[in-house]
Design a protein around this motif. Structure first.
Motif, PDB file in Angstrom:
ATOM      1  N   ILE A 190       3.376 -36.713  -1.858  1.00 43.28           N
ATOM      2  CA  ILE A 190       3.439 -37.402  -2.744  1.00 43.28           C
ATOM      3  C   ILE A 190       5.199 -38.565  -2.380  1.00 43.28           C
ATOM      4  CG2 ILE A 190       3.671 -39.140  -5.085  1.00 43.28           C
ATOM      5  CD1 ILE A 190       1.107 -37.651  -5.196  1.00 43.28           C
ATOM      6  N   LEU A 191       5.397 -37.432  -3.366  1.00 44.81           N
ATOM      7  CA  LEU A 191       7.129 -37.168  -2.968  1.00 44.81           C
ATOM      8  C   LEU A 191       7.941 -37.974  -1.841  1.00 44.81           C
ATOM      9  CD1 LEU A 191       7.797 -33.886  -4.433  1.00 44.81           C
ATOM     10  CD2 LEU A 191       8.782 -35.910  -5.059  1.00 44.81           C
ATOM     11  N   LYS A 192       7.127 -37.557  -1.269  1.00 40.43           N
ATOM     12  CA  LYS A 192       7.875 -37.687   0.702  1.00 40.43           C
ATOM     13  C   LYS A 192       7.737 -38.905   0.785  1.00 40.43           C
ATOM     14  CE  LYS A 192       6.722 -33.375   3.725  1.00 40.43           C
ATOM     15  NZ  LYS A 192       6.494 -32.658   3.790  1.00 40.43           N
ATOM     16  N   TYR A 193       6.522 -39.773   0.186  1.00 45.80           N
ATOM     17  CA  TYR A 193       6.116 -41.165   0.491  1.00 45.80           C
ATOM     18  C   TYR A 193       7.165 -41.557  -0.388  1.00 45.80           C
ATOM     19  CZ  TYR A 193       3.169 -45.433   1.545  1.00 45.80           C
ATOM     20  OH  TYR A 193       3.416 -47.043   1.342  1.00 45.80           O
ATOM     21  N   LEU A 194       6.912 -41.545  -1.850  1.00 41.67           N
ATOM     22  CA  LEU A 194       8.391 -41.878  -2.697  1.00 41.67           C
ATOM     23  C   LEU A 194       9.862 -42.520  -2.045  1.00 41.67           C
ATOM     24  CD1 LEU A 194       6.936 -40.970  -6.021  1.00 41.67           C
ATOM     25  CD2 LEU A 194       6.743 -42.963  -4.687  1.00 41.67           C
ATOM     26  N   SER A 195      10.096 -40.778  -1.637  1.00 48.78           N
ATOM     27  CA  SER A 195      11.586 -40.774  -1.024  1.00 48.78           C
ATOM     28  C   SER A 195      11.724 -42.192  -0.194  1.00 48.78           C
ATOM     29  CB  SER A 195      11.316 -39.589  -0.348  1.00 48.78           C
ATOM     30  OG  SER A 195      13.256 -39.081   0.002  1.00 48.78           O
ATOM     31  N   CYS A 196      10.875 -41.865   0.933  1.00 46.70           N
ATOM     32  CA  CYS A 196      10.890 -43.147   2.060  1.00 46.70           C
ATOM     33  C   CYS A 196      10.992 -44.912   1.205  1.00 46.70           C
ATOM     34  CB  CYS A 196       9.471 -42.786   2.917  1.00 46.70           C
ATOM     35  SG  CYS A 196       9.527 -43.754   4.323  1.00 46.70           S
ATOM     36  N   GLN A 197       9.879 -44.734   0.813  1.00 47.78           N
ATOM     37  CA  GLN A 197      10.088 -45.563   0.072  1.00 47.78           C
ATOM     38  C   GLN A 197      11.265 -46.468  -0.824  1.00 47.78           C
ATOM     39  OE1 GLN A 197       7.624 -48.434   0.339  1.00 47.78           O
ATOM     40  NE2 GLN A 197       6.278 -46.965   2.363  1.00 47.78           N
ATOM     41  N   LEU A 198      11.630 -45.669  -1.285  1.00 44.41           N
ATOM     42  CA  LEU A 198      12.341 -45.982  -2.301  1.00 44.41           C
ATOM     43  C   LEU A 198      14.423 -45.415  -1.894  1.00 44.41           C
ATOM     44  CD1 LEU A 198      11.034 -45.062  -5.840  1.00 44.41           C
ATOM     45  CD2 LEU A 198      11.066 -47.324  -4.971  1.00 44.41           C
ATOM     46  N   GLU A 199      13.456 -45.381  -0.645  1.00 42.80           N
ATOM     47  CA  GLU A 199      15.875 -44.453  -0.093  1.00 42.80           C
ATOM     48  C   GLU A 199      16.183 -43.320  -1.040  1.00 42.80           C
ATOM     49  OE1 GLU A 199      17.160 -47.981   1.296  1.00 42.80           O
ATOM     50  OE2 GLU A 199      15.749 -48.451   2.339  1.00 42.80           O
ATOM     51  N   ILE A 200      15.235 -42.456  -1.816  1.00 39.60           N
ATOM     52  CA  ILE A 200      15.963 -41.726  -3.257  1.00 39.60           C
ATOM     53  C   ILE A 200      15.769 -40.230  -1.290  1.00 39.60           C
ATOM     54  CG2 ILE A 200      16.261 -40.752  -4.731  1.00 39.60           C
ATOM     55  CD1 ILE A 200      14.784 -42.055  -5.933  1.00 39.60           C
ATOM     56  N   PRO A 201      17.140 -38.851  -1.140  1.00 42.40           N
ATOM     57  CA  PRO A 201      16.871 -38.221  -0.524  1.00 42.40           C
ATOM     58  C   PRO A 201      15.850 -37.237  -1.415  1.00 42.40           C
ATOM     59  CG  PRO A 201      19.183 -38.733  -0.975  1.00 42.40           C
ATOM     60  CD  PRO A 201      18.327 -39.945  -1.546  1.00 42.40           C
ATOM     61  N   LEU A 202      14.809 -36.630  -0.442  1.00 44.92           N
ATOM     62  CA  LEU A 202      13.958 -35.288  -1.253  1.00 44.92           C
ATOM     63  C   LEU A 202      14.244 -34.816  -2.321  1.00 44.92           C
ATOM     64  CD1 LEU A 202      11.036 -35.566  -0.816  1.00 44.92           C
ATOM     65  CD2 LEU A 202      11.499 -33.565   0.373  1.00 44.92           C
ATOM     66  N   GLU A 203      15.480 -33.842  -2.457  1.00 47.90           N
ATOM     67  CA  GLU A 203      16.175 -33.482  -3.400  1.00 47.90           C
ATOM     68  C   GLU A 203      16.300 -33.730  -4.506  1.00 47.90           C
ATOM     69  OE1 GLU A 203      19.902 -34.055  -0.480  1.00 47.90           O
ATOM     70  OE2 GLU A 203      16.997 -34.198  -0.196  1.00 47.90           O
ATOM     71  N   LYS A 204      16.824 -34.865  -4.326  1.00 49.34           N
ATOM     72  CA  LYS A 204      17.289 -36.172  -5.892  1.00 49.34           C
ATOM     73  C   LYS A 204      16.245 -36.427  -6.399  1.00 49.34           C
ATOM     74  CE  LYS A 204      21.600 -36.720  -3.216  1.00 49.34           C
ATOM     75  NZ  LYS A 204      22.925 -35.374  -4.248  1.00 49.34           N
TER      76      LYS A 204
END
Length: 272
Positions: free
Chosen positions: A180-194
């Motif tokens: 879920i985190l990876k998908y949200l990071s991709c969809q919203l263009e936010i670096p995963l760790e941030k």
């Protein structure tokens, strides 16, 4: 007639949506099953192609290492701690500064050598495909293992608030917190760790995301949006990060502002 280069390498058919090997990007498949079947045949060519690409990168890096940058005496003082040589009271000698890319070249080479992606036990990583080339950033690196949403599998929809916008996002029931985190990071263009996820006033840690969200959940996301690197050379971005230790966003923004790697390095060095 369809272009033969887009035919599935295994079954020789072509469909509306074809998948491409994310490593060499030189062959196409109609499905993951066909790719796995063809891996034993494609492996050697994939390795040979990637080696040739790395050779080109090394040659390009060497050429960049040998480039000389002419800069004014003020910048030279800041970068090299050298004083301007005065030949007389009215004229100063032009100073030539050579930027040494040895640090960046060494780190990038070690990084490449440490990733033996062609080991048999890592075949899933080596041949994993994503038809839309989806990716996310994590600690200034690019990753392509974004989970694929399947509408024919059980799923639910959540609402995500980010930068005063509301996004409706579908999530498969089977996904883990990490997926879920990876998908949200991709969809919203936010670096995963941030990414920081707030739900019902509670900050959700990575371990408890899945068990705390469900159908119609409303999430508030906090994080720095990744800078758009479209039109830039990824190698220049990597060199700036390794050479100066800056984050990807800073490297991208400076490169876009200056339009040249040498000028961008000088600009970033002056800011530091």
């Amino acid at each position: 007639m369809a272009d033969s280069c887009c035919l599935c390498r295994n079954c020789q058919q072509i469909f509306d949506k074809m998948k491409r090997c994310v490593r060499c990007k030189s062959v196409y498949y109609c499905s993951r099953e066909c790719q796995l079947k063809d891996w034993i045949n494609h492996k050697d060519n994939c390795i040979e192609y990637m080696n040739s690409v790395e050779q080109i990168k090394d040659e390009d890096m060497n050429s960049r290492t040998n480039e000389s940058a002419l800069v004014d005496s003020k910048v030279c003082n800041k970068l090299n701690e050298n004083s301007v040589h005065i030949t007389d009271k009215t004229q100063a000698t032009r100073h030539t500064s050579r930027i040494n890319f040895e640090k960046a070249a060494k780190e990038l080479k070690l990084k490449t050598q440490s990733k033996n992606i062609f080991e048999e036990e890592k075949i899933d990583e080596a041949v994993s495909l994503n038809s839309s080339d989806k990716f996310y950033y994590h600690n200034n690196e690019t990753y392509y293992d974004v989970p694929t949403f399947h509408s024919d599998h059980p799923f639910f929809q959540i609402t995500v608030k980010f930068f005063k916008q509301r996004h409706k996002i579908d999530i498969n029931d089977s996904w883990t917190s990490d997926e879920i985190l990876k998908y949200l990071s991709c969809q919203l263009e936010i670096p995963l760790e941030k990414i920081k996820i707030i739900h019902k006033g509670k900050l959700l840690t990575r371990e408890i995301i899945r068990e705390n969200i469900g159908p119609k959940s409303v999430l508030q996301l906090i994080g720095e949006k990744a800078a758009n690197e479209q039109g830039l050379d990824k190698r220049d971005i990597d060199v700036m990060m390794k050479q100066l230790g800056v984050e990807r966003n800073a490297a991208v923004n400076t490169l876009r502002q200056k339009g040249d790697l040498i000028d961008a390095i000088i600009e970033a060095a002056n800011k530091n």
